[in-house]
Design a protein around this motif. Structure first.
Motif, PDB file in Angstrom:
ATOM      1  N   ASN A   3       0.930  -1.193  -0.045  1.00 23.89           N
ATOM      2  CA  ASN A   3      -0.076  -0.041  -0.087  1.00 23.89           C
ATOM      3  C   ASN A   3       0.865   1.433  -0.061  1.00 23.89           C
ATOM      4  O   ASN A   3       0.495   2.393   0.331  1.00 23.89           O
ATOM      5  CB  ASN A   3      -0.804   0.059   1.319  1.00 23.89           C
ATOM      6  CG  ASN A   3      -2.015  -1.223   1.180  1.00 23.89           C
ATOM      7  OD1 ASN A   3      -2.398  -1.438   0.045  1.00 23.89           O
ATOM      8  ND2 ASN A   3      -2.307  -1.736   2.320  1.00 23.89           N
ATOM      9  N   ALA A   4       2.147   1.247  -0.293  1.00 21.34           N
ATOM     10  CA  ALA A   4       3.039   2.353  -0.179  1.00 21.34           C
ATOM     11  C   ALA A   4       2.623   3.199  -1.388  1.00 21.34           C
ATOM     12  O   ALA A   4       2.437   2.879  -2.263  1.00 21.34           O
ATOM     13  CB  ALA A   4       4.484   1.774  -0.500  1.00 21.34           C
ATOM     14  N   ASP A   5       2.517   4.642  -1.148  1.00 21.70           N
ATOM     15  CA  ASP A   5       2.218   5.549  -1.763  1.00 21.70           C
ATOM     16  C   ASP A   5       3.194   5.730  -3.198  1.00 21.70           C
ATOM     17  O   ASP A   5       4.460   5.577  -3.107  1.00 21.70           O
ATOM     18  CB  ASP A   5       2.496   6.917  -1.214  1.00 21.70           C
ATOM     19  CG  ASP A   5       1.738   8.181  -2.105  1.00 21.70           C
ATOM     20  OD1 ASP A   5       1.457   7.874  -3.328  1.00 21.70           O
ATOM     21  OD2 ASP A   5       1.607   9.213  -1.665  1.00 21.70           O
ATOM     22  N   ARG A   6       2.640   5.672  -4.301  1.00 17.15           N
ATOM     23  CA  ARG A   6       3.356   5.299  -5.559  1.00 17.15           C
ATOM     24  C   ARG A   6       3.901   6.923  -5.799  1.00 17.15           C
ATOM     25  O   ARG A   6       4.732   6.847  -6.796  1.00 17.15           O
ATOM     26  CB  ARG A   6       2.462   4.828  -6.801  1.00 17.15           C
ATOM     27  CG  ARG A   6       2.005   3.446  -6.416  1.00 17.15           C
ATOM     28  CD  ARG A   6       1.333   2.924  -7.587  1.00 17.15           C
ATOM     29  NE  ARG A   6       0.826   1.769  -7.318  1.00 17.15           N
ATOM     30  CZ  ARG A   6       0.386   0.714  -8.216  1.00 17.15           C
ATOM     31  NH1 ARG A   6       0.310   1.091  -9.481  1.00 17.15           N
ATOM     32  NH2 ARG A   6      -0.368  -0.524  -7.757  1.00 17.15           N
ATOM     33  N   ARG A   7       3.320   7.957  -5.204  1.00 19.94           N
ATOM     34  CA  ARG A   7       3.900   9.178  -5.687  1.00 19.94           C
ATOM     35  C   ARG A   7       5.148   9.334  -5.009  1.00 19.94           C
ATOM     36  O   ARG A   7       5.216   9.472  -3.686  1.00 19.94           O
ATOM     37  CB  ARG A   7       2.938  10.328  -5.315  1.00 19.94           C
ATOM     38  CG  ARG A   7       1.519  10.261  -6.132  1.00 19.94           C
ATOM     39  CD  ARG A   7       0.680  11.357  -5.532  1.00 19.94           C
ATOM     40  NE  ARG A   7       0.239  10.894  -3.988  1.00 19.94           N
ATOM     41  CZ  ARG A   7      -0.459  11.779  -3.332  1.00 19.94           C
ATOM     42  NH1 ARG A   7      -1.100  12.719  -3.760  1.00 19.94           N
ATOM     43  NH2 ARG A   7      -0.752  11.159  -2.176  1.00 19.94           N
ATOM     44  N   LEU A   8       6.342   9.514  -5.543  1.00 23.41           N
ATOM     45  CA  LEU A   8       7.702   9.455  -5.208  1.00 23.41           C
ATOM     46  C   LEU A   8       8.246  10.964  -5.023  1.00 23.41           C
ATOM     47  O   LEU A   8       7.974  12.093  -6.047  1.00 23.41           O
ATOM     48  CB  LEU A   8       8.525   8.760  -5.877  1.00 23.41           C
ATOM     49  CG  LEU A   8       8.198   7.380  -6.109  1.00 23.41           C
ATOM     50  CD1 LEU A   8       8.838   6.650  -7.062  1.00 23.41           C
ATOM     51  CD2 LEU A   8       8.342   6.700  -4.501  1.00 23.41           C
ATOM     52  N   PRO A   9       8.867  11.366  -4.187  1.00 25.19           N
ATOM     53  CA  PRO A   9       9.585  12.636  -3.743  1.00 25.19           C
ATOM     54  C   PRO A   9      10.467  12.811  -5.229  1.00 25.19           C
ATOM     55  O   PRO A   9      11.133  11.743  -5.533  1.00 25.19           O
ATOM     56  CB  PRO A   9      10.480  12.716  -2.717  1.00 25.19           C
ATOM     57  CG  PRO A   9       9.700  11.484  -1.874  1.00 25.19           C
ATOM     58  CD  PRO A   9       9.269  10.715  -2.853  1.00 25.19           C
ATOM     59  N   ASP A  10      10.593  14.318  -5.503  1.00 25.77           N
ATOM     60  CA  ASP A  10      11.727  14.435  -6.687  1.00 25.77           C
ATOM     61  C   ASP A  10      13.152  14.105  -6.383  1.00 25.77           C
ATOM     62  O   ASP A  10      13.773  13.583  -7.300  1.00 25.77           O
ATOM     63  CB  ASP A  10      11.636  15.789  -7.037  1.00 25.77           C
ATOM     64  CG  ASP A  10      10.025  16.536  -7.263  1.00 25.77           C
ATOM     65  OD1 ASP A  10       9.464  15.768  -7.781  1.00 25.77           O
ATOM     66  OD2 ASP A  10       9.818  17.522  -7.286  1.00 25.77           O
ATOM     67  N   GLU A  11      13.644  13.989  -5.313  1.00 27.36           N
ATOM     68  CA  GLU A  11      14.996  13.971  -4.985  1.00 27.36           C
ATOM     69  C   GLU A  11      15.346  12.287  -5.247  1.00 27.36           C
ATOM     70  O   GLU A  11      16.340  11.744  -5.193  1.00 27.36           O
ATOM     71  CB  GLU A  11      15.352  13.961  -3.399  1.00 27.36           C
ATOM     72  CG  GLU A  11      14.424  13.401  -2.546  1.00 27.36           C
ATOM     73  CD  GLU A  11      13.385  14.152  -1.917  1.00 27.36           C
ATOM     74  OE1 GLU A  11      12.873  14.184  -0.551  1.00 27.36           O
ATOM     75  OE2 GLU A  11      13.039  15.296  -2.747  1.00 27.36           O
TER      76      GLU A  11
END
Length: 775
Positions: free
Chosen positions: A411-419
């Motif tokens: 269930n981890a968020d698929r939106r990832l930080p830019d870094e």
């Protein structure tokens, strides 16, 4: 060392000391681009001031001139003891045997930090000690040249040492403003020396029959030599500007390598890790052992590969942050409070492995007991030493066991930080077989977690074989993309191939990935200490594995290599699904001998020490710096030899041959310390020289008289009157020069060659001072 014939007052000596201190302090500023912060400069200034002004104090109490440099070295030792001796000193400044042992360890650490750090380097204690010692020694050298042997023009040689060093390390070289300030400080020192000498000569007055006919006025007009000083100052500034522009060419020359930034302060590790040679060595060597009171047996990470250098994995070049000390390390990136964690202590003792990367579990929260300066790196939390290596280290670490559930990963968020974008990067020319295989394996995986589990299961399937020989036999050993493509065709390899393949396929599937290199859990021994079992880790436990990123959990390790290490519970197929709970597995797998890694006799990964791949460039560059310094120090001797050769050519060509021979004779006399003035007549010079013991010999006296008569005939006789034959002049000059040298000690003859006084006199006369025996 001969005493200066012109006695200086305490105030005049102090003025020269202040000018010398300004020169070394400004020259040391040239190291600014190489070292972070400014505290190191103030420390160097303190050491230089203590050494130089300590010497001034010694001279004020009439300490013999030859003894002052020795006592200055003693003062330098006291200052180093005060700054670095710590508990080993007596009364803070008096060194003990333990203090000198500590100094030796600091020097060894300085060599390692020069090899391991990038610029600007952190001024760790070992590097600070080397700076303080070097500046102190340079200060003593400058003081000897300025105060003892009274040749201040040669003080440029030691002052150039810190100025030239940046040109061998960084592309830009020394900063132009620093060069200009250093040139100005040098010219100021020469100007102070001229003024001091002139006032001392005026205060001395006449010197009997040898006094000059014209005496300088009692008051020295500043304007008398202001023009010459300004002219030389302008020339110095132009030279400084040219040197600033020319310095980058030094660092990019073929002799010195590529000239990339930080080439001396290098990382000391090769980013391309080839474990094949180690894996094929059958005999294990002890790496380290540890005690885990909680019974946990983690993987140990040395370093993390997270980017591509061409087609191979490499380490991101990151500047060490001096605030990242290992006594307090942050939580890992991406970890949320919802994930179960448990902190565990562990005691580690290094046996034979020697590297600048510390084996620690990921993530570690604290390390205590290390010798030297160690820092953690952002993101990977790997620990690297800048002035020490792992040899003989004993330390205590606290590490965080992270226990995510399959549900949390799924269930981890698929939106990832830019870094995290660099951890998804792949080259445009990725072999098609890799992309096709990734699509085939991942298929219709519902989540990135399911895709990761599918890739791991694919690589651990019976279709793949663990082999250290197949990559060599088939010619695809390594970790590049072409190697991965061949590996997917052949389906035989070792941990580097499996880890690299899973990381690349994960990135192809949109999952950030990197590779960790280190050791598996090791094997229990029969020994127990305080009821805690000792775990042995040897070279057969050397390993590489991929880590994938899931938002809210962070970097999660996987184990795609069959027969190696431990497969995490959360990564087993069907984990977290009803009726398919994984069976916990403790301990490490027992792979065959052919599936284990070894280190070479040097104790490092891949046959290196002091890092995973050592570099010899430091020695080359250090040797070039030493040669350059030697060239600067020998420059006066070379100039004097060139001048002598030019005069001999004039004699042979008949271009005022007697004048050339006489000029060479008087220059030789001044080099040897004979009291010969520049404006003295040939007859006065010959009279003074003839009193020396060696000229009691008839041949020597005849040669001297013949040279005197020849130059007088040439200068004052009728035009066109013949003088002695050229060959006769050369022979007479040789006899006279030998006689002059015969009366001197060997040390004085050597000094005359290396530090020719005649050249210094010419330089001083350019600043407006006329040398004579009586003025």
């Amino acid at each position: 060392m001969r005493p200066d014939p012109i006695a200086l007052s305490r105030g005049q000596r102090l003025a020269l000391t202040a000018a010398s201190f300004l020169l070394i302090a400004v020259a040391t500023m040239a190291l600014g681009p190489l070292i972070s912060g400014s505290g190191w400069w103030w420390m160097c200034a303190f050491v230089a001031a203590g050494t130089l002004f300590g010497g001034a104090g010694l001279r004020s109490i009439r300490t013999p001139a030859s003894l002052v440099p020795v006592l200055e070295l003693v003062i330098l030792v006291f200052l180093l003891t005060l700054l670095f001796g710590g508990a080993t000193s007596i009364a803070l400044i008096v060194p003990s045997n333990a203090t000198f042992t500590e100094f030796g360890e600091l020097l060894g650490g300085a060599e390692r930090t020069i090899q391991q750090q990038s610029v600007p380097a952190i001024p760790v204690p070992a590097l600070s000690f080397a700076l303080a010692l070097g500046v102190g020694l340079l200060a003593v050298c400058i003081d000897i040249l300025v105060q003892t042997v009274r040749m201040p023009a040669l003080a440029a040689a030691p002052a150039l040492v810190p100025i030239l060093i940046p040109g061998f390390i960084i592309e830009a070289g020394a900063e132009a403003p620093t060069l200009v300030l250093a040139a100005a400080a040098y010219l100021l020192m020469l100007r102070v020396d001229v003024r001091v000498r002139r006032r001392a000569r005026i205060a001395t007055g006449d010197e009997g029959d040898d006094a000059a006919t014209v005496i300088s006025p009692a008051r020295v007009p500043i304007a008398s030599t202001l023009g010459a000083t300004l002219g030389l100052a302008g020339t110095g500034l132009v030279v400084a500007a040219v040197l600033a522009a020319a310095t980058p060419s030094i660092s990019t020359s073929l002799l010195l390598g590529t000239g990339s930034p930080g080439s001396i302060f290098g990382r000391g590790v090769s980013p391309f890790i080839d474990l094949g040679r180690d894996l094929r060595r059958p005999d294990p060597r002890p790496a380290f052992h540890y005690f885990s009171p909680d019974g946990e047996r983690p993987y140990f990470t040395l370093l993390t590969l997270d980017r591509f250098e061409g087609a191979a994995w490499g380490v991101t070049e990151a500047q060490i942050d001096g605030d990242n000390t290992v006594d307090a390390m942050p939580e890992p990136d991406g970890l949320s409070s919802e994930v179960a964690t448990e902190e565990h202590p562990i005691d580690v003792t290094i046996d034979q492995v020697r590297t600048t990367w510390l084996p620690v579990p990921y993530p570690t929260t604290r390390v205590d007991g290390l010798r030297g300066s160690w820092f953690w790196e952002d993101g990977s939390l790997t620990v690297r030493g800048v002035d020490a290596d792992t040899s003989g280290q004993q330390y205590q670490a606290s590490w965080l066991e992270i226990d995510p559930t399959p549900s949390q990963l799924r269930n981890a968020d698929r939106r990832l930080p830019d870094e995290l974008a660099p951890f998804l990067a792949l080259p445009d020319d990725l072999p098609q077989v890799i992309s096709d295989t990734a699509v085939q394996v991942v298929g219709s995986a519902a989540t990135p977690y399911d895709a990761a589990v599918a890739i791991q299961a694919f690589l651990r399937s019976p279709d793949f074989e663990y082999s250290t020989e197949a990559p060599v036999d088939e010619g695809y050993d390594g970790g590049g993309f072409d190697v991965i493509a061949q590996f997917l065709e052949t389906r035989a390899g070792y941990c580097v191939h499996f880890a690299s393949t899973m990381a690349v396929m994960a990135r192809e599937s949109g999952i950030p990935a990197r590779i960790s290199v280190g050791y598996t859990q090791g094997s229990p021994s029969q020994e127990r200490v305080g009821g805690v079992q000792r775990i042995e880790v040897d070279s057969h436990d050397l390993h590489a594995w991929p880590e994938l990123y899931f938002e809210g959990v962070g970097w999660v390790p996987f184990e795609p290599t069959p027969g190696r290490g431990l497969v995490p519970d959360y990564s087993r197929p069907g984990a977290g699904q009803s009726g398919n709970e994984p069976v916990p597995q403790s301990g490490s797998a027992a792979p065959s001998a052919s599936g284990r890694a070894a280190v070479d006799p040097g104790g490092g990964l891949g046959g290196t020490s002091g890092g995973l791949s050592a570099t010899d460039s430091w020695w080359l560059r250090g040797g070039v710096v030493a040669l350059l310094v030697a060239a600067v120090l020998l420059a006066p001797a070379a100039l004097r030899a060139g001048q002598r050769a030019s005069r001999y050519r004039r004699i042979m060509r008949g271009e005022r041959p007697a004048d050339a021979a006489w000029a060479e004779l008087t220059s030789t006399a001044r080099d040897l310390g004979v009291d010969v003035g520049i404006v003295d007549t040939p007859r006065a010079v010959a009279s003074r020289v003839a009193d020396r013991e060696a000229f009691a010999d008839a041949d020597a006296e005849a040669a001297l008289i013949a040279l005197r008569d020849a130059v007088e005939h040439e200068r004052y006789g009728p035009s066109g009157r013949p003088v002695a034959a050229d060959l006769d002049l050369i022979g007479q000059l040789a006899v006279a020069r030998d006689a002059l040298a015969a009366d001197e000690r060997m040390v004085d003859r050597l000094r005359a060659v290396l530090v020719p006084r005649s050249l210094v006199d010419r330089a001083q006369s350019a600043f407006g001072e006329r040398q004579s025996a009586g003025a």
